[in-house]
Design a protein around this motif. Structure first.
Motif, PDB file in Angstrom:
ATOM      1  N   GLY A 174       0.896  -1.384  -0.137  1.00 41.92           N
ATOM      2  CA  GLY A 174       0.368  -0.265   0.286  1.00 41.92           C
ATOM      3  C   GLY A 174       1.107   1.360   0.327  1.00 41.92           C
ATOM      4  N   PHE A 175       1.815   0.763   0.302  1.00 43.76           N
ATOM      5  CA  PHE A 175       3.146   2.477  -0.453  1.00 43.76           C
ATOM      6  C   PHE A 175       2.770   2.971  -1.959  1.00 43.76           C
ATOM      7  CE2 PHE A 175       4.968   0.010   3.400  1.00 43.76           C
ATOM      8  CZ  PHE A 175       5.454   1.133   3.913  1.00 43.76           C
ATOM      9  N   ASN A 176       2.716   4.140  -1.792  1.00 43.31           N
ATOM     10  CA  ASN A 176       3.290   4.786  -3.178  1.00 43.31           C
ATOM     11  C   ASN A 176       4.497   5.607  -3.782  1.00 43.31           C
ATOM     12  OD1 ASN A 176       2.901   7.178  -1.810  1.00 43.31           O
ATOM     13  ND2 ASN A 176       0.508   7.454  -2.544  1.00 43.31           N
ATOM     14  N   ALA A 177       4.831   5.480  -2.189  1.00 39.89           N
ATOM     15  CA  ALA A 177       6.724   6.145  -3.064  1.00 39.89           C
ATOM     16  C   ALA A 177       6.794   5.477  -1.962  1.00 39.89           C
ATOM     17  CB  ALA A 177       6.190   7.867  -2.099  1.00 39.89           C
ATOM     18  N   VAL A 178       8.658   5.438  -2.128  1.00 36.20           N
ATOM     19  CA  VAL A 178       9.698   5.396  -1.837  1.00 36.20           C
ATOM     20  C   VAL A 178      10.687   6.195  -1.878  1.00 36.20           C
ATOM     21  CG1 VAL A 178      10.613   4.456  -3.886  1.00 36.20           C
ATOM     22  CG2 VAL A 178      11.578   3.845  -1.918  1.00 36.20           C
ATOM     23  N   ARG A 179      11.864   6.226  -0.711  1.00 32.77           N
ATOM     24  CA  ARG A 179      12.805   7.091  -0.763  1.00 32.77           C
ATOM     25  C   ARG A 179      13.831   6.564  -0.537  1.00 32.77           C
ATOM     26  NH1 ARG A 179      15.428  10.375   4.798  1.00 32.77           N
ATOM     27  NH2 ARG A 179      16.770  10.616   3.425  1.00 32.77           N
ATOM     28  N   LYS A 180      14.910   6.705  -1.809  1.00 34.56           N
ATOM     29  CA  LYS A 180      16.036   6.144  -2.392  1.00 34.56           C
ATOM     30  C   LYS A 180      16.710   6.422  -1.107  1.00 34.56           C
ATOM     31  CE  LYS A 180      16.871   2.680  -4.144  1.00 34.56           C
ATOM     32  NZ  LYS A 180      17.980   1.763  -3.078  1.00 34.56           N
ATOM     33  N   HIS A 181      17.337   5.692  -0.178  1.00 33.60           N
ATOM     34  CA  HIS A 181      18.354   6.523   1.110  1.00 33.60           C
ATOM     35  C   HIS A 181      19.505   6.233   0.437  1.00 33.60           C
ATOM     36  CE1 HIS A 181      18.436   8.302   4.923  1.00 33.60           C
ATOM     37  NE2 HIS A 181      18.993   6.924   5.436  1.00 33.60           N
ATOM     38  N   ILE A 182      20.029   7.473   0.615  1.00 30.00           N
ATOM     39  CA  ILE A 182      21.527   7.748  -0.189  1.00 30.00           C
ATOM     40  C   ILE A 182      22.376   6.691  -0.783  1.00 30.00           C
ATOM     41  CG2 ILE A 182      21.677   9.869   2.107  1.00 30.00           C
ATOM     42  CD1 ILE A 182      23.422   7.705   3.400  1.00 30.00           C
ATOM     43  N   LYS A 183      21.723   6.613  -1.645  1.00 28.19           N
ATOM     44  CA  LYS A 183      22.267   5.960  -2.787  1.00 28.19           C
ATOM     45  C   LYS A 183      21.873   5.760  -4.071  1.00 28.19           C
ATOM     46  CE  LYS A 183      22.852   0.941  -4.000  1.00 28.19           C
ATOM     47  NZ  LYS A 183      22.453  -0.677  -4.182  1.00 28.19           N
ATOM     48  N   VAL A 184      22.408   5.626  -5.404  1.00 28.21           N
ATOM     49  CA  VAL A 184      21.686   5.977  -6.388  1.00 28.21           C
ATOM     50  C   VAL A 184      21.795   4.098  -6.923  1.00 28.21           C
ATOM     51  CG1 VAL A 184      22.342   6.787  -8.917  1.00 28.21           C
ATOM     52  CG2 VAL A 184      22.371   8.281  -6.193  1.00 28.21           C
ATOM     53  N   GLU A 185      20.616   3.555  -7.707  1.00 29.12           N
ATOM     54  CA  GLU A 185      20.794   2.863  -8.430  1.00 29.12           C
ATOM     55  C   GLU A 185      20.867   2.713  -9.276  1.00 29.12           C
ATOM     56  OE1 GLU A 185      20.408  -0.240  -6.858  1.00 29.12           O
ATOM     57  OE2 GLU A 185      19.203   0.649  -5.177  1.00 29.12           O
ATOM     58  N   PRO A 186      21.255   1.457  -9.820  1.00 26.14           N
ATOM     59  CA  PRO A 186      21.244   1.369 -11.669  1.00 26.14           C
ATOM     60  C   PRO A 186      19.747   1.243 -12.073  1.00 26.14           C
ATOM     61  CG  PRO A 186      22.217  -0.788 -10.231  1.00 26.14           C
ATOM     62  CD  PRO A 186      21.449   0.196  -9.093  1.00 26.14           C
ATOM     63  N   ASP A 187      20.338   1.604 -13.253  1.00 23.67           N
ATOM     64  CA  ASP A 187      18.834   2.329 -14.077  1.00 23.67           C
ATOM     65  C   ASP A 187      17.489   1.635 -14.202  1.00 23.67           C
ATOM     66  OD1 ASP A 187      19.790   4.643 -14.868  1.00 23.67           O
ATOM     67  OD2 ASP A 187      20.507   4.413 -16.996  1.00 23.67           O
ATOM     68  N   ARG A 188      17.613   0.608 -14.104  1.00 23.18           N
ATOM     69  CA  ARG A 188      16.588  -0.754 -14.047  1.00 23.18           C
ATOM     70  C   ARG A 188      16.127  -0.491 -12.795  1.00 23.18           C
ATOM     71  NH1 ARG A 188      15.716  -3.827 -17.895  1.00 23.18           N
ATOM     72  NH2 ARG A 188      14.657  -5.238 -17.210  1.00 23.18           N
ATOM     73  N   TRP A 189      16.338  -0.361 -11.536  1.00 20.12           N
ATOM     74  CA  TRP A 189      15.224  -0.024 -10.431  1.00 20.12           C
ATOM     75  C   TRP A 189      14.812   1.294 -10.405  1.00 20.12           C
ATOM     76  CZ3 TRP A 189      14.353   3.954  -7.083  1.00 20.12           C
ATOM     77  CH2 TRP A 189      14.129   3.891  -5.851  1.00 20.12           C
ATOM     78  N   TYR A 190      15.618   2.214 -11.467  1.00 20.83           N
ATOM     79  CA  TYR A 190      14.146   3.484 -11.840  1.00 20.83           C
ATOM     80  C   TYR A 190      12.599   3.211 -12.908  1.00 20.83           C
ATOM     81  CZ  TYR A 190      17.222   5.473  -9.110  1.00 20.83           C
ATOM     82  OH  TYR A 190      18.020   5.337  -8.288  1.00 20.83           O
TER      83      TYR A 190
ATOM     84  N   GLN B  83      14.637  11.287  -4.198  1.00 19.31           N
ATOM     85  CA  GLN B  83      16.294  11.052  -4.679  1.00 19.31           C
ATOM     86  C   GLN B  83      17.205  11.380  -3.789  1.00 19.31           C
ATOM     87  OE1 GLN B  83      16.978   8.344  -6.092  1.00 19.31           O
ATOM     88  NE2 GLN B  83      19.503   8.838  -5.513  1.00 19.31           N
ATOM     89  N   ASP B  84      17.816  10.555  -2.571  1.00 18.41           N
ATOM     90  CA  ASP B  84      18.557  11.344  -1.929  1.00 18.41           C
ATOM     91  C   ASP B  84      19.896  11.125  -2.729  1.00 18.41           C
ATOM     92  OD1 ASP B  84      16.853  11.131   0.189  1.00 18.41           O
ATOM     93  OD2 ASP B  84      18.393  10.323   1.590  1.00 18.41           O
ATOM     94  N   MET B  85      20.703  11.947  -2.407  1.00 23.61           N
ATOM     95  CA  MET B  85      22.390  12.478  -2.572  1.00 23.61           C
ATOM     96  C   MET B  85      23.238  12.114  -1.582  1.00 23.61           C
ATOM     97  SD  MET B  85      25.020  13.128  -4.599  1.00 23.61           S
ATOM     98  CE  MET B  85      27.141  13.434  -4.455  1.00 23.61           C
ATOM     99  N   PRO B  86      23.933  10.785  -2.566  1.00 23.32           N
ATOM    100  CA  PRO B  86      24.527   9.757  -1.599  1.00 23.32           C
ATOM    101  C   PRO B  86      25.626  11.218  -0.816  1.00 23.32           C
ATOM    102  CG  PRO B  86      24.773   8.951  -3.504  1.00 23.32           C
ATOM    103  CD  PRO B  86      24.331  10.441  -3.838  1.00 23.32           C
ATOM    104  N   ALA B  87      25.600  10.754   0.803  1.00 22.14           N
ATOM    105  CA  ALA B  87      26.671  11.403   1.487  1.00 22.14           C
ATOM    106  C   ALA B  87      28.227  11.152   1.588  1.00 22.14           C
ATOM    107  CB  ALA B  87      25.830  11.236   3.693  1.00 22.14           C
ATOM    108  N   ALA B  88      29.129  11.810   1.901  1.00 24.58           N
ATOM    109  CA  ALA B  88      29.862  11.494   2.580  1.00 24.58           C
ATOM    110  C   ALA B  88      29.871  11.310   3.913  1.00 24.58           C
ATOM    111  CB  ALA B  88      30.988  13.582   2.564  1.00 24.58           C
ATOM    112  N   ASN B  89      31.125  11.246   4.204  1.00 20.91           N
ATOM    113  CA  ASN B  89      31.111  10.711   6.259  1.00 20.91           C
ATOM    114  C   ASN B  89      30.179  12.331   6.962  1.00 20.91           C
ATOM    115  OD1 ASN B  89      33.109   8.929   7.179  1.00 20.91           O
ATOM    116  ND2 ASN B  89      35.088   9.680   5.802  1.00 20.91           N
TER     117      ASN B  89
END
Length: 820
Positions: free
Chosen positions: A374-390, A402-408
Motif C-alpha cells: 500500500g505504499f505509493n512512494a519510496v525514498r531511495k536513501h543516500i544511494k543511487v541505483e542502476p537504471d533498471r531500478w528506476y 532521490q537522495d544524494m549519497p552523503a560523505a562522512n
C-alpha cells in the motif's frame, strides 16, 4: 630391422618406467562464489553466464549490444603500479558484483584493484566501416582508469554515475582485444560521497562498503554520428513532451521522434538535435501510482530521408507541484491534485551482492513489495541505483524521493566540496528523465553539511537545474549534525523515531516526516550478525504489526492536524545490524501481517487529502491564576510526597524545596493534568549548575516518557518546555544561582508549545499532534524517559502552579508580577 626397432622401443619403455611422473600444469584459476552470512532466494541463480544479463539502459535502448558482465581476472593493485597489459591476473571475479560481496568471489576489500578480460567485437558490427565501438560502464566505485590493448581510453571519478568511451582507435585487428580496469576506493578514509558504506560495518546504521565495478559493463556499435542522450520532461499545461536529443558527430542532422500509446501514434515531431522540441501528446493519459501509464518513444537521427541512428525509449506524462488544501495548508500535488506520499525507506543493500542486487528479479521484488503493502512512494536513501531500478519504479507506479549519497557524517573537507556538488548535479542530470522521481534530496541529517548558507545555495542550484520537481534541501533538518534550516527548497523535513514527526508547512514550503518508525523484530537464523538492533524491539509478529498500525494511525493524525504531505517509514528490509524491516535482510521472512499494513497505508493516503479535518476545541478550563493545583512549598509539601528526602531552604517567596540532582523529587501520587487537552505549568526555579546535564522542574509521567517537561535542556543549555523530541527553547543560557520564573503552555488549537521566562515569551515549538490521556503521576524535580526516571533537578523550586487551560500572555505577565 624389426628386431632393432623392438629393442629401441623396449629401451624407451624402460626409461619411461624409471622416470618420475611429469608435473601437471597449474590449473586455470576459476571463479567460485563466496558464502554470504545470509543467502537470498536469488543467490543460487547467479553464475558466470547470467550475471545481470538484461539491457541496462531502459531509457535509451539499442538493438545491438553485448554484455561484458561475467568472469574477469582480478588482482590487488598498488599505487603507481604499471598496467599489467598482457599478463594473466591470479584471481577471478564475477562482474558486476562489488569485490566485498560473496557473489563477486573475492569477498574482501582492496583500496586499489585491477580487472582484466578479453573480448571480441562481432564482425557484423562493422567497426571502422561506418560504426564506432562504445564501451559503457554503469558505475565503478570510486576512481577508475580504463585501458584497451594497453591504451588509456577513459578516466572517471565518482561511484554513482555512468561513463563511457569510444574505444575504436584502440582496437587491434579483428581478434581478441584486451580490456583492463584499474579502480581505487578508499571509502570513508576520504571526503568522497559514500552513502552508508564503510570499510568496516559499525553493526548499527552504517554497512559494509562496495568497491570496484558494481554495475553492468557493456559495449555497442554506434554510427559516427549518433544519439548520446535523451532529456524528456512532461509539460501537462502545454500538452507536450519537452524533448532534447543530444548527439555526437555532425550537428546538422535532424531528429525525428514518435510517441506511441498502446501501439497507436500519440504524437510526433521533427527538428534539430541539441534543441528542446515540443512533442505534442494528444489527450495525454496521465501517469500516477494507481495508473502508471507509460508511452513508448522512438527517436531517429536522420539525414534527409536516410536514418543515421535510432534508439528506443519511453516516458510518462505527469506533473509535480504544490497547492493549498481545503484546510489552508500547502500540500504536495501530483497532476495538480493533492496526493499524500506514503513512502518506505529503501537502503538498497543485499546480503549476497551488497550494493548490487543479485538479479533483476530481486531488484524488482523490493519495489513490488512496496506496492503490495500500500505504499505509493519510496525514498531511495543516500544511494543511487542502476537504471533498471528506476525503470521498475516507473512501471510499477512508485513516486521516488532521490537522495544524494552523503560523505562522512562530519563536514565535507573543503577540498572535496566541489566534487560533492559536481556529483550531485551529475546525479540530477542523469536521472531527470525518470517519471517516478518527484524530489531531490541533497543532504540528510547534516551529514557532510559544512555551512547552512551553502546548503541553501545548493538547493537553489538544484531547483534551477530541475524546476519541475521538488527540492528537499535537507532531510531531517531537526536532527543530528544539521546546521539548521536554510529556509530554501520546497520542503520542511523532520525526522523523529519512533515518531511520526509533525512539522507544519508554511505558505511557501510543504512539510513532511522524512523518517519515522523503526520498530524491530529478531528472527533467528535470518540476522547478518546473529543479533542486531532497532529503535524499539518487539517480541513477536503480532506486536510488531500492532505497533506499526498504531504508529501509522498517528501519521494520519499528523497529516490531518499538522499538515504533513508525506511520511517515510524505516524501513523496507533489515540491513546488517538494523532489524527494523518489513522483511529480513535475506528477504525470506515477512515480519508483519501485510494485510494490516496495506489497510492502514491506504487509509492514510485516502484520509490525508488536504480537506479540513477540524481540531477539537478544548474546554475553557478553570478560571483564575491559582490553577487546579498550587504548591507554595512554604514549609509544607501540601499533598505532594517527598522522595529521597529533599529539604526546605530559602525560596523565591518564603521557602522553597532544594533538590540534590540525583534522587530527590516530589510526587503528587496522581496525574493532576489532563494532557489530552490544553494545560499550563508554572514554577520559580534557581539552578545550582547550568551545564550539559538535563534538569526537569515539573513533569508528568507517561507510559515511557514524561507527557511534558518544564526543564533546563542540557543539550541546548537553555530553559525549555518540551515533549520528547520537541522543545520550545529560551534564547540564552541561564545563570546558576539566579531565580527565574518559568511557564510552559500546551496549546492544542494552535498546535504548539510555548515557553515564557520571567513573564515574557521566550520560545515556541510546533506540537500539533494530540496527546494521549494521562497515565502517570505529576512530579516536581525529575522527568521520565525511556521508561526510567531521569533529569533530576539540581537546584531549588518554588511556587508551582498547574492549570487546565492555555494561559494567555497577559495572564502569564500578571502571574509573574504577582510573585515578585
Amino acid at each position: 630391422m624389426k628386431k632393432q626397432i623392438l629393442t629401441v622401443a623396449a629401451v624407451v619403455a624402460a626409461v619411461l618406467a624409471a622416470a618420475p611422473p611429469a608435473v601437471a600444469a597449474d590449473p586455470e584459476p576459476a571463479w567460485h562464489a563466496g558464502v554470504p552470512p545470509l543467502a537470498t532466494p536469488w543467490t543460487d541463480q547467479v553464475g558466470p553466464d547470467n550475471a545481470l544479463p538484461e539491457y541496462p539502459r531502459p531509457q535509451l535502448t539499442r538493438s545491438r549490444w553485448q554484455s561484458l558482465n561475467g568472469v574477469w581476472q582480478f588482482a590487488r593493485a598498488t599505487a603507481g603500479q604499471a598496467v599489467p597489459a598482457g599478463q594473466s591476473l591470479a584471481e577471478r571475479v564475477l562482474v558486476p558484483y562489488p569485490i566485498e560481496s560473496a557473489l563477486s568471489g573475492i569477498q574482501r576489500h582492496e583500496d586499489r584493484m585491477w580487472y582484466r578480460r578479453t573480448f571480441t567485437v562481432p564482425s557484423g558490427w562493422n567497426i571502422n566501416a561506418g560504426n564506432r565501438l562504445r564501451l559503457n560502464f554503469g558505475a565503478v566505485d570510486y576512481d577508475a582508469k580504463v585501458y584497451v590493448n594497453g591504451t588509456l581510453v577513459a578516466t572517471h571519478r565518482g561511484g554513482y554515475d555512468k561513463f563511457d568511451a569510444d574505444v575504436t582507435d584502440a582496437l587491434t585487428g579483428s581478434g581478441e582485444q584486451e580490456l583492463i580496469v584499474w579502480a581505487e576506493d578508499l571509502t570513508d578514509a576520504t571526503g568522497q560521497p559514500i552513502g552508508k558504506q564503510r570499510r568496516t560495518s559499525d553493526r548499527g546504521i552504517f554497512y559494509q562498503g562496495s568497491s570496484g565495478i558494481w554495475q553492468t559493463v557493456w559495449m555497442e556499435p554506434v554510427p559516427a554520428s549518433s544519439i548520446t542522450g535523451l532529456r524528456v520532461t512532461p509539460d501537462l499545461k502545454a500538452g507536450v513532451l519537452r524533448l532534447t536529443v543530444d548527439v555526437a558527430g555532425r550537428d546538422d542532422l535532424q531528429v525525428k521522434a514518435v510517441a506511441r500509446g498502446s501501439g497507436a501514434v500519440a504524437g510526433k515531431i521533427q527538428g534539430p538535435s541539441g534543441t528542446e522540441l515540443a512533442l505534442p501528446v494528444t489527450r495525454p493519459h496521465l501517469w500516477s501510482p494507481d495508473d502508471p501509464y507509460l508511452y513508448d518513444l522512438d527517436v531517429s537521427l536522420v539525414d534527409g530521408k536516410t536514418t543515421v541512428d535510432k534508439v528506443g525509449s519511453y516516458f510518462g506524462m505527469r506533473s509535480v507541484g504544490t497547492a493549498q488544501g481545503g484546510d489552508g495548508r500547502l500540500r504536495i500535488t501530483l497532476n495538480d491534485k493533492i496526493l499524500f506520499h506514503m513512502a518506505n525507506l529503501d537502503q538498497g543493500f543485499w546480503p549476497d551482492g551488497l550494493y548490487t542486487a543479485p538479479t533483476d528479479a530481486a531488484l524488482k521484488w523490493d519495489l513490488k513489495k512496496d506496492k503490495e503493502m500500500g505504499f505509493n512512494a519510496v525514498r531511495k536513501h543516500i544511494k543511487v541505483e542502476p537504471d533498471r531500478w528506476y525503470y521498475w519504479a516507473d512501471k510499477l507506479g512508485l513516486m521516488v524521493w532521490q537522495d544524494m549519497p552523503a560523505a562522512n557524517t562530519g563536514p565535507i573537507p573543503e577540498a572535496w566540496r566541489g566534487q560533492f556538488e559536481a556529483e550531485l548535479h551529475e546525479m540530477v542530470r542523469e536521472h531527470q528523465s525518470w517519471t517516478s522521481i518527484v524530489a531531490w534530496v541533497p543532504f540528510n541529517e547534516g551529514w557532510g553539511e559544512w555551512d547552512r548558507a551553502a546548503t541553501g545555495r545548493i538547493a537553489d542550484q538544484v531547483k534551477g537545474q530541475d524546476p519541475t520537481r521538488l527540492v528537499n534541501a535537507h532531510s531531517g533538518v531537526n536532527c543530528c549534525n544539521s546546521k539548521g534550516d536554510s529556509g530554501r527548497g520546497d520542503v520542511i523535513d523532520f525526522h523523529q523515531y519512533l515518531g511520526p514527526a509533525s512539522p507544519r508547512p508554511t505558505a511557501e514550503r510543504v512539510s513532511i516526516d522524512g523518517e519515522h518508525g523503526g520498530y524491530g523484530l529478531k528472527v533467528a537464523n535470518h540476522m547478518w550478525f546473529g543479533d542486531g538492533n532497532a529503535y524499539q524491539m518487539t517480541p513477536d509478529k503480532a506486536t510488531l504489526t500492532s505497533r506499526y498500525v498504531q504508529n501509522q494511525e498517528d501519521v494520519l493524525t499528523s497529516a490531518q492536524r499538522c499538515g504533513i504531505s508525506a511520511a517515510i517509514y524505516t524501513q523496507l528490509s533489515d540491513v546488517e545490524g538494523e532489524l527494523n524491516g518489513f522483511f529480513t535482510y535475506d528477504r525470506r521472512v515477512t515480519k508483519m501481517d501485510l494485510a494490516q499494513v496495506k489497510a492502514v497505508n491506504q487509509k492514510i493516503v485516502a484520509g490525508a487529502d488536504g480537506t479540513t479535518a477540524g481540531i477539537p476545541q478544548p474546554d475553557p478550563g478553570t478560571p483564575g491564576l491559582t490553577g487546579v493545583a498550587f504548591w507554595p512549598l512554604d514549609g509544607s509539601y501540601g499533598d505532594l510526597t517527598p522522595v529521597g528526602d529533599p529539604a526546605f531552604t530559602d525560596g523565591h517567596t518564603g521557602q522553597g524545596v532544594a533538590f540534590n540532582g540525583s534522587n530527590q523529587f516530589l510526587d503528587a501520587g496522581r496525574p493532576v493534568l489532563d494532557t489530552a487537552s490544553d494545560y499550563s505549568v508554572a514554577a520559580w526555579v534557581k539552578l545550582d549548575k547550568a551545564d550539559g546535564a538535563f534538569q526537569t522542574v515539573v513533569s508528568q509521567d507517561g507510559a515511557a516518557n514524561s507527557d511534558f517537561f518544564l526543564q533546563y535542556s542540557g543539550a541546548d543549555q537553555r530553559f525549555a518546555m518540551s515533549f520528547a523530541g520537541v522543545r520550545a527553547l529560551a534564547p540564552a543560557k541561564p545563570e546558576a544561582g539566579r531565580w527565574y520564573h518559568l511557564v510552559g503552555v500546551r496549546d492544542s488549537v494552535k498546535g504548539e508549545l510555548r515557553l515564557y521566562v520571567d513573564g515574557a515569551l521566550a520560545g515556541t515549538a510546533d506540537a500539533c499532534l494530540p496527546q494521549a490521556a494521562p497515565t502517570g503521576h505529576t512530579v516536581v524535580g525529575r522527568g521520565k524517559f525511556g521508561g526510567n526516571p531521569v533529569d533530576y533537578l539540581d537546584g531549588v523550586a518554588d511556587q508551582v502552579h498547574l492549570y487546565d487551560r492555555a494561559l494567555s500572555a497577559d495572564e502569564i505577565s500578571q502571574l509573574h508580577a504577582s510573585n515578585q
